[in-house]
Design an enzyme around this catalytic site. Structure first.
Site, PDB file in Angstrom:
ATOM      1  NE  ARG A 157      -3.537  -2.338   2.418  1.00  0.00           N
ATOM      2  CZ  ARG A 157      -4.453  -2.662   3.304  1.00  0.00           C
ATOM      3  NH1 ARG A 157      -4.783  -1.807   4.234  1.00  0.00           N
ATOM      4  NH2 ARG A 157      -5.042  -3.830   3.248  1.00  0.00           N
ATOM      5  CB  SER A 190      -8.235  -2.597   3.022  1.00  0.00           C
ATOM      6  OG  SER A 190      -9.193  -3.063   3.910  1.00  0.00           O
ATOM      7  CG  HIS A 191      -8.645  -0.050   6.756  1.00  0.00           C
ATOM      8  ND1 HIS A 191      -7.992  -1.211   6.423  1.00  0.00           N
ATOM      9  CD2 HIS A 191      -7.804   0.660   7.520  1.00  0.00           C
ATOM     10  CE1 HIS A 191      -6.795  -1.204   6.988  1.00  0.00           C
ATOM     11  NE2 HIS A 191      -6.652  -0.081   7.664  1.00  0.00           N
ATOM     12  CE  LYS A 219      -5.984  -8.822  -0.268  1.00  0.00           C
ATOM     13  NZ  LYS A 219      -6.342  -9.396   1.028  1.00  0.00           N
ATOM     14  CG  ASP A 224     -13.150  -2.906   4.552  1.00  0.00           C
ATOM     15  OD1 ASP A 224     -13.913  -3.665   3.936  1.00  0.00           O
ATOM     16  OD2 ASP A 224     -11.931  -3.142   4.680  1.00  0.00           O
ATOM     17  CG  ASP A 243     -10.883  -4.708   1.068  1.00  0.00           C
ATOM     18  OD1 ASP A 243     -11.304  -4.160   2.105  1.00  0.00           O
ATOM     19  OD2 ASP A 243     -10.023  -5.603   1.077  1.00  0.00           O
ATOM     20  CG  ASP A 249     -11.376  -7.134   3.911  1.00  0.00           C
ATOM     21  OD1 ASP A 249     -11.722  -5.972   4.205  1.00  0.00           O
ATOM     22  OD2 ASP A 249     -10.185  -7.471   3.722  1.00  0.00           O
ATOM     23  NE  ARG A 250     -10.276  -3.583   8.166  1.00  0.00           N
ATOM     24  CZ  ARG A 250      -9.438  -2.891   8.912  1.00  0.00           C
ATOM     25  NH1 ARG A 250      -9.923  -1.958   9.710  1.00  0.00           N
ATOM     26  NH2 ARG A 250      -8.157  -3.104   8.859  1.00  0.00           N
ATOM     27  CD  GLU A 279      -7.879  -5.486  16.554  1.00  0.00           C
ATOM     28  OE1 GLU A 279      -8.487  -4.415  16.632  1.00  0.00           O
ATOM     29  OE2 GLU A 279      -6.992  -5.716  15.700  1.00  0.00           O
ATOM     30  CB  SER A 280      -8.908  -4.838  12.787  1.00  0.00           C
ATOM     31  OG  SER A 280      -8.670  -6.098  12.179  1.00  0.00           O
ATOM     32  CE  LYS A 286     -10.131  -7.714   7.334  1.00  0.00           C
ATOM     33  NZ  LYS A 286      -8.736  -7.866   6.857  1.00  0.00           N
ATOM     34  NE  ARG A 337      -3.610  -1.119  13.682  1.00  0.00           N
ATOM     35  CZ  ARG A 337      -4.124  -0.133  12.947  1.00  0.00           C
ATOM     36  NH1 ARG A 337      -4.715   0.890  13.542  1.00  0.00           N
ATOM     37  NH2 ARG A 337      -4.023  -0.149  11.630  1.00  0.00           N
TER      38      ARG A 337
END
Ligand code: VG1
Ligand code: CO
Length: 544
Positions: free
Chosen positions: A24, A114-115, A127, A278, A280, A282-283, A365-366, A377, A497
């Site tokens: 990224r 992604s996000h 990816k 999100d 893409d 997956d979240r 957890e994300s 995911k 984090r």
């Protein structure tokens, strides 16, 4: 005459090292001379291209369409037999994973950051996913990175763009390009896993839902599945049209960035159920009327109730969670008498467990949850499993959560992010923390005794591969825990984090505000790592 293959001379470009999930960078970097080409050629050199079939798609962010044409021309020049592309070069990450598996291809290239926000001055990413549909493991991404450091040429076909708007078979030189509807196969898979009839009945009974797609890739999937197939009223899905800059939104489904959804879910007129996804797809974030579901709790509730969905009615083989994810899912696994696994952050670490049939459901957890139906995911999967559970149990989200806590106790949980810290400062803080670990056990802080402290290392139980330095853990005698790690998905400075957890066995003390319940753990986290002294920050930028 067949189009000509050109070999272009190039030179290594520094920094093409994939992080937690692919490479990224800022979009202008990716659009720079040879940047995309060098990385794509390195991918193809490592995995091999001649005679192979790949899947290609992305989350629709700025540069997605043009990058797709470049990747197709390079795949053709390198001798690929066939590429399956989502119409308009669009595929959600879970849908791409499914297509790789369904068509038994040799893998896929997913264009997404992604996000992270998208746009001419925001982020872009690429990816590679393996033939099992899952993100390339560390050994493979490392080999790709090594290749970028020695690359001297890449191959590209001199040809016009393929019409990716047109579903059907196209040719690019000798290579076949099959443009497919991005939604159809994915929706079919969902219909196999979940009780669509029960969910349809739920919507018919007046159940109201709000699905916020944040102007990112899940819009067309969510409209088809919730509004067209499941009969949810039109308008249930909002921000449903994917835009190159996500409409200026930050497509990260958490209470900070999906604030409009949170506000609606806590208002007087709140729907029964809310969700967001999100960039893409997956979240997922799940919210009940007046109650937020932490991703760690969501994983635990889904695992405990998965049997209510047809795809999981014979039970789960095991549950896996990333290390920073709370132990709530472990308690469910213990109660079910099934395997439980703790892996480093990043979905790639679940792949072997899923392939080997050791785990059925995984989570982070994300805001990431998923199962063995794909190897990524899957945001809409999680939303559908929740709907299936709500339809069968006929209870509110709040009632289901309270029930869960009463049975298992509650793992209060929160993550505090400190963004865009100078990299040297963040590194210095982590180094000091690592250096202090040996002296920590036995120390008392905020009235809590430290029982152990380490830097998490993981040995994959399937292939024995070892991953070290995956995050500093400080464990307390009362079951509380602090984890510190630096993000591997950012494109600017470092993001620290801090993951905070405290266990309340119940029956009392299950209904506190998470931040209040965690306050001694939060104070301990600041003083143990001297966050303010190293970074100059005393307050996090994002709290989830
Ligand atoms: C973050 C999350 C991690 C997730 C990764 C990719 O990584 O913490 O759990 O797997 O993003 O998610 P990091 O290294 O920034 O903490 V996604 O939705 O970007 O594919
Ligand atoms: Co994502």
């Amino acid at each position: 005459m067949s189009p000509q293959i050109t070999t272009v001379q190039t030179a290594p470009i520094a920094g093409q090292k994939p992080g937690t999930s692919g490479l990224r960078k800022k979009t202008p970097v990716f659009m720079g001379r040879h940047y995309l080409e060098n990385f794509v050629q390195s991918i193809l050199d490592v995995v091999g291209c001649a005679g192979k079939t790949f899947v290609l798609g992305g989350d629709g962010r700025y540069f997605n369409d043009r990058a797709a044409q470049v990747i197709l021309r390079m795949a053709a020049a390198n001798g690929a037999a066939r590429v399956i592309v989502g119409q308009g070069a669009i595929l959600s990450t879970p849908a791409a994973s499914h297509l790789i598996r369904l068509n038994q291809t040799d893998g896929g290239i997913i264009m997404s950051a992604s996000h992270n926000p998208g746009g001419p001055n925001e982020d872009f990413g690429v990816k590679f996913n393996m033939a099992n549909g899952g993100p390339a493991p560390e050994a493979v991404t490392e080999a790709m990175y090594q290749r970028t450091t020695t690359i001297s040429e890449y191959k590209v076909l001199e040809a016009q763009d393929v019409d990716l708007g047109q579903i059907g078979r196209h040719k690019l030189g000798a290579m076949v390009v099959d443009v497919v509807d991005p939604v159809t196969d994915y929706a079919e898979l969902m219909m196999k896993l979940f009780n669509f009839e029960a969910i349809h009945t739920l919507f018919k009974s007046g159940f109201r839902m709000r699905m916020d797609c944040m102007c990112a890739v899940t819009g067309p999937y969510a409209v088809e599945i919730f509004e067209n197939l499941l009969g949810a009223p039109k308008g249930t899905v909002v921000n449903a049209i994917p835009l190159p800059d996500f409409g200026g939104m930050h497509p990260d489904p958490n209470p900070t960035w999906a604030k409009a959804l949170m506000d609606e879910m806590f208002s007087v007129m709140a729907p029964d159920f809310g969700a967001a996804s999100d960039g893409d797809g997956d979240r997922n974030m799940v919210v009940g009327r007046g109650i937020y579901v932490s991703p760690s709790d969501s994983l635990a509730v889904l695992a405990a109730n998965a049997k209510l969905a047809p795809g999981y009615e014979t039970g789960l083989k095991g549950v896996a969670r990333s290390m920073p994810t709370s132990a709530a899912a472990d308690r469910v696994a213990n109660a079910l008498g099934i395997g439980k696994y703790e892996t480093p952050t990043g979905w790639k670490f679940f792949g072997n467990l899923l392939d080997a049939g050791r785990a059925t459901i995984c989570g982070e957890e994300s805001f990431g949850t998923g199962s063995d139906h794909v190897r990524e995911k899957d945001g809409l999967w999680a939303v559908l499993l929740w709907l299936n559970i709500l339809a069968v149990r006929k209870q509110s989200v709040a009632a289901i959560l309270r029930d869960h806590w009463a049975k298992y106790g509650r793992n209060y949980y929160s993550r505090h992010d400190f963004e865009a810290i100078a990299t040297d400062k963040a590194d210095a803080m982590m180094a000091a923390l690592r250096g202090s670990l040996a002296g920590l056990p036995g120390q008392v802080i905020e009235g809590m005794t430290i029982s152990a402290a380490d830097d998490f290392a993981y040995t994959d139980p399937v292939d024995g591969s070892i991953s070290t330095r995956q995050g500093v853990r400080v464990l307390f005698q009362d079951g509380s825990r602090i984890v510190y790690r630096l993000s591997g998905t950012g494109t600017e400075g470092a993001t620290l984090r801090v993951y905070l957890e405290r266990y309340a066995p119940g029956p009392d003390g299950l209904d506190h505000d998470a931040q209040a319940a965690l306050s001694p753990v939060i104070r301990a986290a600041h003083s143990l790592a001297a966050i303010a002294a190293f970074t100059g920050r005393s307050e996090p930028d994002v709290v989830t």
